[in-house]
Write a protein that holds these residues in place. Structure first.
Motif, short mmCIF file in Angstrom:
data_model
loop_
_atom_site.label_atom_id
_atom_site.label_comp_id
_atom_site.label_asym_id
_atom_site.label_seq_id
_atom_site.Cartn_x
_atom_site.Cartn_y
_atom_site.Cartn_z
N THR A 152 58.62 34.74 56.84
CA THR A 152 58.01 35.61 57.85
C THR A 152 59.01 36.01 58.92
N ARG A 153 59.91 35.09 59.26
CA ARG A 153 60.94 35.42 60.26
C ARG A 153 61.91 36.48 59.75
N GLU A 154 62.06 36.57 58.43
CA GLU A 154 63.04 37.48 57.83
C GLU A 154 62.47 38.87 57.55
N VAL A 155 61.15 38.98 57.44
CA VAL A 155 60.52 40.24 57.04
C VAL A 155 59.64 40.76 58.19
N PRO A 156 60.08 41.82 58.88
CA PRO A 156 59.30 42.33 60.02
C PRO A 156 57.86 42.66 59.68
N GLY A 157 57.63 43.20 58.48
CA GLY A 157 56.27 43.55 58.11
C GLY A 157 55.36 42.34 58.02
N LEU A 158 55.90 41.21 57.57
CA LEU A 158 55.12 39.99 57.49
C LEU A 158 54.85 39.43 58.88
N ARG A 159 55.83 39.58 59.76
CA ARG A 159 55.64 39.11 61.14
C ARG A 159 54.49 39.89 61.81
N THR A 160 54.48 41.20 61.57
CA THR A 160 53.41 42.03 62.12
C THR A 160 52.06 41.61 61.55
N TYR A 161 52.02 41.37 60.26
CA TYR A 161 50.78 40.94 59.61
C TYR A 161 50.33 39.61 60.19
N GLU A 162 51.27 38.68 60.36
CA GLU A 162 50.93 37.37 60.91
C GLU A 162 50.33 37.49 62.31
N LEU A 163 50.89 38.38 63.12
CA LEU A 163 50.36 38.58 64.47
C LEU A 163 48.92 39.10 64.43
N SER A 164 48.62 39.93 63.44
CA SER A 164 47.24 40.42 63.33
C SER A 164 46.29 39.28 62.96
N VAL A 165 46.77 38.34 62.14
CA VAL A 165 45.95 37.17 61.79
C VAL A 165 45.74 36.29 63.01
N VAL A 166 46.81 36.08 63.78
CA VAL A 166 46.71 35.27 65.00
C VAL A 166 45.69 35.89 65.95
N ARG A 167 45.72 37.21 66.04
CA ARG A 167 44.77 37.90 66.91
C ARG A 167 43.33 37.67 66.46
N ARG A 168 43.10 37.60 65.16
CA ARG A 168 41.75 37.34 64.66
C ARG A 168 41.28 35.94 65.04
N TYR A 169 42.17 34.97 64.98
CA TYR A 169 41.82 33.63 65.44
C TYR A 169 41.47 33.67 66.93
N GLU A 170 42.28 34.36 67.69
CA GLU A 170 42.05 34.43 69.14
C GLU A 170 40.71 35.08 69.44
N GLN A 171 40.39 36.14 68.73
CA GLN A 171 39.11 36.82 68.95
C GLN A 171 37.92 35.92 68.58
N THR A 172 38.10 35.11 67.55
CA THR A 172 37.04 34.19 67.15
C THR A 172 36.79 33.17 68.26
N LEU A 173 37.87 32.61 68.82
CA LEU A 173 37.73 31.65 69.92
C LEU A 173 37.13 32.31 71.15
N ALA A 174 37.61 33.52 71.47
CA ALA A 174 37.11 34.22 72.65
C ALA A 174 35.63 34.56 72.50
N GLY A 175 35.22 34.92 71.30
CA GLY A 175 33.80 35.23 71.08
C GLY A 175 32.91 34.03 71.34
N HIS A 176 33.37 32.85 70.91
CA HIS A 176 32.61 31.63 71.18
C HIS A 176 32.53 31.37 72.68
N LEU A 177 33.63 31.54 73.37
CA LEU A 177 33.65 31.26 74.81
C LEU A 177 32.81 32.28 75.58
N ARG A 178 32.81 33.53 75.17
CA ARG A 178 31.97 34.53 75.84
C ARG A 178 30.50 34.17 75.70
N SER A 179 30.12 33.58 74.58
CA SER A 179 28.72 33.20 74.41
C SER A 179 28.34 32.08 75.37
N ARG A 180 29.32 31.38 75.91
CA ARG A 180 29.07 30.30 76.88
C ARG A 180 29.25 30.77 78.31
N PHE A 181 30.27 31.62 78.55
CA PHE A 181 30.60 32.02 79.91
C PHE A 181 29.99 33.36 80.33
#
Length: 243
Positions: free
Chosen positions: A100-129
Motif C-alpha cells: 500500500t505504501r508503494e502504490v498510490p491508488g491503494l493508499r487512496t483506497y485504504e483512506l476511503s476504507v478508514v473513512r468508512r470506519y470513522e463514519q461508523t464510529l461517528a454514527g454510533h456517537l451521534r446516536s448518543r450525543f
C-alpha cells in the motif's frame, strides 16, 4: 472462493507488481473465470482488502449491542476489532502495508476504507450525543480521535514487521482518547487553559481537543476548508507526537 481469489491476487501483486497484474492474471492463477472474480470483488483494489467488509459488519453489530453508559469506551473497543483482524495474519498484514505504501491508488483506497470506519464510529456517537450542533461535532471529533489513535499504534506494529503485541501501543493510544473524551459533555473545561495552535494558516476551526487531568493543555486543530480527512488525521497525529 473469496479467499482463494484474494490469495492469488496478492501473490501476483508481490511477484509482478500491482499495476502489471490484470484480473485475467488473477483468475488464471486461481483457476476460475472472470465472472467469479467480479462476483466477489468489484476491482483489483478490493482484492487487496478482502477482510474489511466483514470487519465493518462486525463493528456495526458490536456497536448496536453496546452499553449506552460509556460511548467513548464502546467506540474504542470497536476499533480493536480492526486491530484483531490485522493481528490475526501478521505476515499478510505487513506485506499489504508495504504494498500500500508503494502504490498510490491503494493508499487512496485504504483512506476511503478508514473513512468508512470513522463514519461508523461517528454514527454510533451521534446516536448518543445528538445529531445536531455540539453533539454531532463531538461525535465527529471523538471518532476521528479514535481512528487516529488506533492507526498510530497499528502502524508502529506494521513498521516493525509485525513484531511483538500490537495491542500494547493501540491500548496506550486509545487510553489517551478515553482520558481526553471520556468525560460527560457538560463537564466544565479548565479555566484559562494553555493553547497550542497546530496551524495558523487562514482556515476554519475543525476540532478542539481538551486535555486530561494533567496540565490542562488544549490542542486546537485548524485546517483549510475542504482539507481531506486523511490530512487532518495526519496533522493531529503529528501534533500529539510533538506535545
Amino acid at each position: 472462493m473469496r479467499e482463494v481469489l484474494a490469495q492469488a491476487a496478492f501473490q501476483l501483486f508481490l511477484e509482478r507488481g500491482f499495476e502489471r497484474t490484470t484480473v485475467d492474471d488473477i483468475v488464471a492463477r486461481a483457476g476460475v473465470g472472470r465472472r467469479s472474480f467480479f462476483r466477489y470483488f468489484p476491482s483489483k483494489e478490493d482484492a487487496v482488502f478482502p477482510d474489511h467488509e466483514r470487519c465493518l459488519a462486525e463493528m456495526t453489530e458490536f456497536l448496536a449491542a453496546a452499553d449506552d453508559g460509556d460511548p467513548v469506551g464502546a467506540v474504542s473497543d470497536a476499533a480493536r476489532i480492526v486491530l484483531r483482524m490485522y493481528a490475526a495474519n501478521p505476515e499478510f498484514s505487513v506485506q499489504r502495508y508495504r504494498l500500500t505504501r508503494e502504490v498510490p491508488g491503494l493508499r487512496t483506497y485504504e483512506l476511503s476504507v478508514v473513512r468508512r470506519y470513522e463514519q461508523t464510529l461517528a454514527g454510533h456517537l451521534r446516536s448518543r450525543f445528538g445529531e445536531d450542533g455540539d453533539g454531532a461535532l463531538r461525535a465527529e471529533v471523538i471518532a476521528a480521535s479514535v481512528v487516529a489513535a488506533h492507526n498510530n499504534g497499528l502502524r508502529l506494529w506494521l513498521r516493525s514487521g509485525g513484531e511483538g503485541d500490537p495491542e500494547v501501543a493501540v491500548d496506550h493510544a486509545l487510553a489517551l482518547v478515553r482520558e481526553a473524551w471520556g468525560r460527560p459533555a457538560a463537564s466544565a473545561a479548565p479555566a484559562a487553559p494553555a493553547v497550542t495552535e497546530v496551524s495558523a494558516a487562514p482556515a476554519v476551526p475543525l476540532a478542539v481537543s481538551g486535555g486530561g487531568d494533567g496540565d490542562g493543555e488544549v490542542v486546537v486543530m485548524v485546517a483549510r476548508k475542504g482539507t481531506p480527512m486523511w490530512r487532518v488525521v495526519q496533522q493531529i497525529e503529528a501534533a500529539v507526537g510533538e506535545n
